[in-house]
Design a protein around this motif. Structure first.
Motif, PDB file in Angstrom:
ATOM      1  N   VAL A 274       0.729  -1.294  -0.084  1.00  0.00           N
ATOM      2  CA  VAL A 274      -0.002   0.182  -0.039  1.00  0.00           C
ATOM      3  C   VAL A 274       0.805   1.336   0.083  1.00  0.00           C
ATOM      4  O   VAL A 274       1.926   1.257   0.666  1.00  0.00           O
ATOM      5  CB  VAL A 274      -0.941   0.097   1.190  1.00  0.00           C
ATOM      6  CG1 VAL A 274      -1.493   1.312   1.324  1.00  0.00           C
ATOM      7  CG2 VAL A 274      -1.970  -1.178   1.200  1.00  0.00           C
ATOM      8  N   GLU A 275       0.385   2.131  -0.761  1.00  0.00           N
ATOM      9  CA  GLU A 275       1.114   3.551  -0.545  1.00  0.00           C
ATOM     10  C   GLU A 275       0.639   4.361   0.271  1.00  0.00           C
ATOM     11  O   GLU A 275      -0.765   4.816   0.304  1.00  0.00           O
ATOM     12  CB  GLU A 275       0.939   4.265  -2.063  1.00  0.00           C
ATOM     13  CG  GLU A 275       1.719   5.357  -2.062  1.00  0.00           C
ATOM     14  CD  GLU A 275       1.721   6.151  -3.691  1.00  0.00           C
ATOM     15  OE1 GLU A 275       2.703   6.431  -4.237  1.00  0.00           O
ATOM     16  OE2 GLU A 275       0.451   6.169  -4.015  1.00  0.00           O
ATOM     17  N   PRO A 276       1.300   4.613   1.500  1.00  0.00           N
ATOM     18  CA  PRO A 276       0.672   5.272   2.630  1.00  0.00           C
ATOM     19  C   PRO A 276      -0.009   6.483   2.560  1.00  0.00           C
ATOM     20  O   PRO A 276      -0.877   6.731   2.956  1.00  0.00           O
ATOM     21  CB  PRO A 276       1.832   5.312   3.810  1.00  0.00           C
ATOM     22  CG  PRO A 276       3.066   4.232   3.222  1.00  0.00           C
ATOM     23  CD  PRO A 276       2.656   4.123   1.677  1.00  0.00           C
ATOM     24  N   LYS A 277       0.822   7.431   1.656  1.00  0.00           N
ATOM     25  CA  LYS A 277      -0.009   8.880   1.389  1.00  0.00           C
ATOM     26  C   LYS A 277      -1.092   8.720   0.658  1.00  0.00           C
ATOM     27  O   LYS A 277      -2.023   9.521   1.047  1.00  0.00           O
ATOM     28  CB  LYS A 277       1.113   9.570   0.459  1.00  0.00           C
ATOM     29  CG  LYS A 277       2.416   9.935   1.254  1.00  0.00           C
ATOM     30  CD  LYS A 277       3.346  10.793   0.438  1.00  0.00           C
ATOM     31  CE  LYS A 277       4.707  11.045   1.145  1.00  0.00           C
ATOM     32  NZ  LYS A 277       5.483  11.487   0.246  1.00  0.00           N
ATOM     33  N   THR A 278      -1.475   7.936  -0.239  1.00  0.00           N
ATOM     34  CA  THR A 278      -2.664   7.905  -0.806  1.00  0.00           C
ATOM     35  C   THR A 278      -3.767   6.721  -0.628  1.00  0.00           C
ATOM     36  O   THR A 278      -4.829   6.740  -1.113  1.00  0.00           O
ATOM     37  CB  THR A 278      -2.473   7.986  -2.440  1.00  0.00           C
ATOM     38  OG1 THR A 278      -1.836   6.607  -2.676  1.00  0.00           O
ATOM     39  CG2 THR A 278      -1.370   9.080  -2.862  1.00  0.00           C
ATOM     40  N   GLY A 279      -3.190   5.817   0.032  1.00  0.00           N
ATOM     41  CA  GLY A 279      -4.086   4.605   0.391  1.00  0.00           C
ATOM     42  C   GLY A 279      -4.184   3.591  -1.012  1.00  0.00           C
ATOM     43  O   GLY A 279      -4.888   2.568  -0.932  1.00  0.00           O
ATOM     44  N   ALA A 280      -3.246   3.877  -2.025  1.00  0.00           N
ATOM     45  CA  ALA A 280      -3.367   3.301  -3.384  1.00  0.00           C
ATOM     46  C   ALA A 280      -2.721   1.971  -2.998  1.00  0.00           C
ATOM     47  O   ALA A 280      -1.612   1.739  -2.377  1.00  0.00           O
ATOM     48  CB  ALA A 280      -2.545   3.768  -4.338  1.00  0.00           C
ATOM     49  N   ILE A 281      -3.628   0.678  -3.439  1.00  0.00           N
ATOM     50  CA  ILE A 281      -2.892  -0.516  -3.211  1.00  0.00           C
ATOM     51  C   ILE A 281      -2.060  -0.936  -4.498  1.00  0.00           C
ATOM     52  O   ILE A 281      -2.590  -1.106  -5.615  1.00  0.00           O
ATOM     53  CB  ILE A 281      -4.051  -1.725  -3.084  1.00  0.00           C
ATOM     54  CG1 ILE A 281      -5.083  -1.293  -1.983  1.00  0.00           C
ATOM     55  CG2 ILE A 281      -3.474  -3.199  -3.137  1.00  0.00           C
ATOM     56  CD1 ILE A 281      -6.353  -2.064  -1.967  1.00  0.00           C
ATOM     57  N   LEU A 282      -0.863  -1.123  -4.205  1.00  0.00           N
ATOM     58  CA  LEU A 282       0.370  -1.299  -5.073  1.00  0.00           C
ATOM     59  C   LEU A 282       0.379  -2.473  -5.806  1.00  0.00           C
ATOM     60  O   LEU A 282       0.574  -3.047  -6.850  1.00  0.00           O
ATOM     61  CB  LEU A 282       1.371  -0.739  -5.010  1.00  0.00           C
ATOM     62  CG  LEU A 282       1.618   0.686  -4.325  1.00  0.00           C
ATOM     63  CD1 LEU A 282       2.923   1.119  -3.872  1.00  0.00           C
ATOM     64  CD2 LEU A 282       1.258   1.712  -5.453  1.00  0.00           C
ATOM     65  N   ALA A 283       0.001  -3.335  -4.764  1.00  0.00           N
ATOM     66  CA  ALA A 283       0.147  -4.982  -5.143  1.00  0.00           C
ATOM     67  C   ALA A 283      -0.881  -5.646  -4.316  1.00  0.00           C
ATOM     68  O   ALA A 283      -1.044  -5.336  -3.107  1.00  0.00           O
ATOM     69  CB  ALA A 283       1.416  -5.656  -5.182  1.00  0.00           C
TER      70      ALA A 283
END
Length: 638
Positions: A274-283
């Protein structure tokens, strides 16, 4: 002999009789004429539009036009779900005459197994309205199309339709993230808008395909065609084109997802980044996976049975459905809970002889290092993953304060924005146990929860989410999979986001980060083998989750146990510490020690994401410096 009296003819009487009869006849004729005229007026004037419409229906037909399903891409534009042209076999029951005979003839012409007859009969009834074609078979071969064309005159109501069919180029790699589409079932028909799904044969069943079905599907169109007496279309009279579904760009990075699958190498497990700043799930890797393309046209019984009976459970999405004891990965959160509730200070120490005992209890709750770590403070307890220290913290906190604090990090709850049907794990409390088992909570159970064991269960997605909140120093951003839907970007803040976690002393975040950095680079750190030659500051924490409970004097010996009884290996990590770009949770089922098995995987995932960004930043910085230097030289020259 008496003579009979002669009867004379009465002309007036006969004329009157004739007139009366003529009048009655005229009245009858007039009434019949009026009835006829009235009926003609009713049919030609009053019901004119209705009969015109009925007449048109005999020669004209309105046919729905299915929309093209939206495409799905990864964050870099790699195509993950596309549409390929194919030919489908459909049947309109109202035009087929004897449906059973038609289906039997179809099975014979296409040389299909006899059990396909019953399948075709079931599918022929799965429609939303009369005269709507029912999908019998998808992805016809050229030979099958040719056979149907030759026998078309024998198959009334049977058509071969060209349509786009869903295809997943990545196969098993993205199966659990994307889900898949499948034939519309009776259950699906109950929840779908029948008017918008006329002539649509497929619908999202799981994953992104299911969650964003309304966006991906689009809006149905219509065309009006003129037909002959047999219902064959002769020409198109008018058309309202369908509106295609919206394309979706995901936050997933296909290359990072592929790396995660390679690192697991077929072992049972999961990786969530997860990308902490945006909450985007990267994998969001779940291993093993399955080929979602099998389900699009309808998987055969033998193949489905093989997937169901596979002991490795390839259909099971471990990333969001797998519930595991989070083990020692929770110790950083436990330290913060103790600090926030005032039961410890950073400098407090606990002596560890290798076990912990509750007051007035002879039972020994053992540390993983049986001879103990001696005297430990908070930083060293996290670094060496000391159990005795956190038994003490858990006992001082009590289960209810512990549970309440962990809920703030998302344990025991689902805070994902657009993940289809995730499980919420389990964060136990006294009330939970009383309601579930009608039994009281025991102090020893609090100790187990204090080191991430016992009743406490979490999914890999929850562990990655909690770690992202930790990396953000308490700032919440809900994890999500969609980056862009059509032209609309999906960016925080999101609705129903939990409140940020505020500590009494902000310095405590850095203290815990320092201890987690020591796990990777300290001389006693459990992850130091994976922390060598780091080019950035990395925070990590290992965990080893027991699959079964050992007796008090039993010693764990993996060599004597079946492979599926080995401990689960866990590791959570984020970096760089000063500017977190990625938070990763790794679990390898029955993998053994987390620091030995899961930590190298987490390190590889962080390197793959962080190092290219670092190089890009360095190149950009060098370019700026070169530009400034060139400008300075030019100014001097001027």
């Amino acid at each position: 002999m008496r003579q009979r009296r002669a009867t004379l003819k009465n002309p007036e009487q006969e004329v009157g009789l004739f007139r009366r009869r003529s009048l009655v006849a005229a009245l009858v004729v007039m009434l019949l004429t009026c009835a006829l005229v009235g009926r003609l007026v009713y049919l030609q004037v009053i019901e004119h539009q209705a009969f015109i419409t009925r007449s048109d229906k005999n020669r004209m037909r309105v046919e729905p036009l299915p929309p093209t399903r939206g495409l799905i891409y990864d964050r870099n534009g790699t195509l993950l779900a596309e549409n390929r042209p194919t030919y489908n076999l459909t049947l309109v029951r109202e035009r087929a005459g004897d449906v059973d005979d038609t289906i039997k003839l179809l099975v014979s012409i296409l040389d299909l197994p006899q059990d396909q007859t019953e399948i075709f009969q079931t599918r022929s009834r799965q429609r939303q309205r009369p005269y709507q074609p029912a999908l019998l078979m998808s992805d016809l071969t050229e030979h099958q199309i040719a056979e149907l064309a030759v026998n078309r005159y024998r198959l009334p109501g049977v058509e071969v339709e060209a349509q786009m069919l869903r295809y997943y180029p990545q196969g098993p790699l993205m199966s659990h993230v994307l889900g898949y589409v499948g034939r519309i079932s009776e259950k699906d028909l109950q929840r779908l808008d029948s008017s918008n799904y006329a002539s649509t044969h497929f619908v999202g069943k799981t994953g992104i395909e299911r969650f964003y079905e309304d966006k991906l599907h689009g809006t149905v169109g219509y065309r009006q065609v003129e037909t002959n007496a047999r219902g064959r279309a002769l020409r198109e009279l008018s058309r309202t084109p369908p509106i295609p579904g919206e394309d979706i760009r995901l936050t997933i990075d296909a290359k990072l997802q592929e790396l995660g699958a390679e690192l697991l190498d077929g072992r049972r497990g999961s990786i969530v980044a997860v990308e902490p700043k945006t909450g985007a799930i990267l994998a969001m890797v779940s291993s093993p996976g399955f080929d979602a393309n099998q389900f699009v046209t309808g998987i055969d019984y033998k193949s489905y049975k093989a997937l169901q009976d596979d002991p490795d459970l390839p259909l099971y999405n471990r990333a969001i459905h797998g519930q595991y004891p989070p083990a020692s990965t929770v110790k950083p959160y436990m330290a913060l809970a103790g600090l926030q509730n005032g039961v410890i200070t950073p400098s407090d120490t606990v002596y560890d002889p290798g076990y912990y005992q509750l007051p007035n209890d002879s039972r020994k709750y053992r540390n993983w290092l049986r001879w103990g770590h001696g005297r430990v403070d908070m930083k060293r307890a996290i670094t060496v993953s000391n159990d005795t220290y956190f038994f003490t913290v858990a006992h001082e906190l009590g289960i209810d304060r512990l549970s309440s604090f962990m809920h703030r990090f998302g344990f025991g709850e689902d805070h994902s924005l657009d993940v289809w049907a995730p499980r919420s794990g389990l964060m136990p409390s006294q009330d939970w146990k009383r309601g579930r088992y009608n039994k009281p909570w025991y102090p020893g159970e609090t100790l187990s929860v204090g080191i991430g064991q016992g009743y406490w269960l979490a999914t890999p997605l929850q562990m990655a989410t909690a770690l992202a909140v930790l990396a953000n120093k308490g700032h919440w951003v809900r994890p999500h999979l969609a980056q862009k839907i059509g032209d609309q970007a999906i960016t925080p803040p999101f609705p129903n986001t939990p409140e940020d976690i505020e500590l009494t002393n902000d310095r405590w975040w850095d203290l815990v980060f320092g201890a987690m950095e020591n796990v990777m680079s300290g001389s006693e750190g459990s992850g130091r083998a994976s922390g060598r030659n780091l080019q950035y500051r990395m925070a990590g924490k290992s965990g080893t989750a027991q699959v079964f409970t050992l007796g008090q004097e039993q010693k764990y010996n993996a060599a004597e146990l079946a492979e599926r009884l080995h401990d689960h290996a866990l590791f959570t990590a984020f970096g760089p510490i000063e500017d977190p770009q990625i938070a990763v949770a790794v679990i390898v089922e029955n993998g053994g020690g987390g620091s030995r098995v899961a930590a190298p995987i987490a390190r590889e995932m962080l390197d793959a994401w962080i190092l290219p960004h670092m190089k890009s930043e360095e190149e950009a910085k060098a370019a700026v410096e070169a530009s400034q230097s060139e400008a300075t030289v030019q100014n001097v020259g001027d």
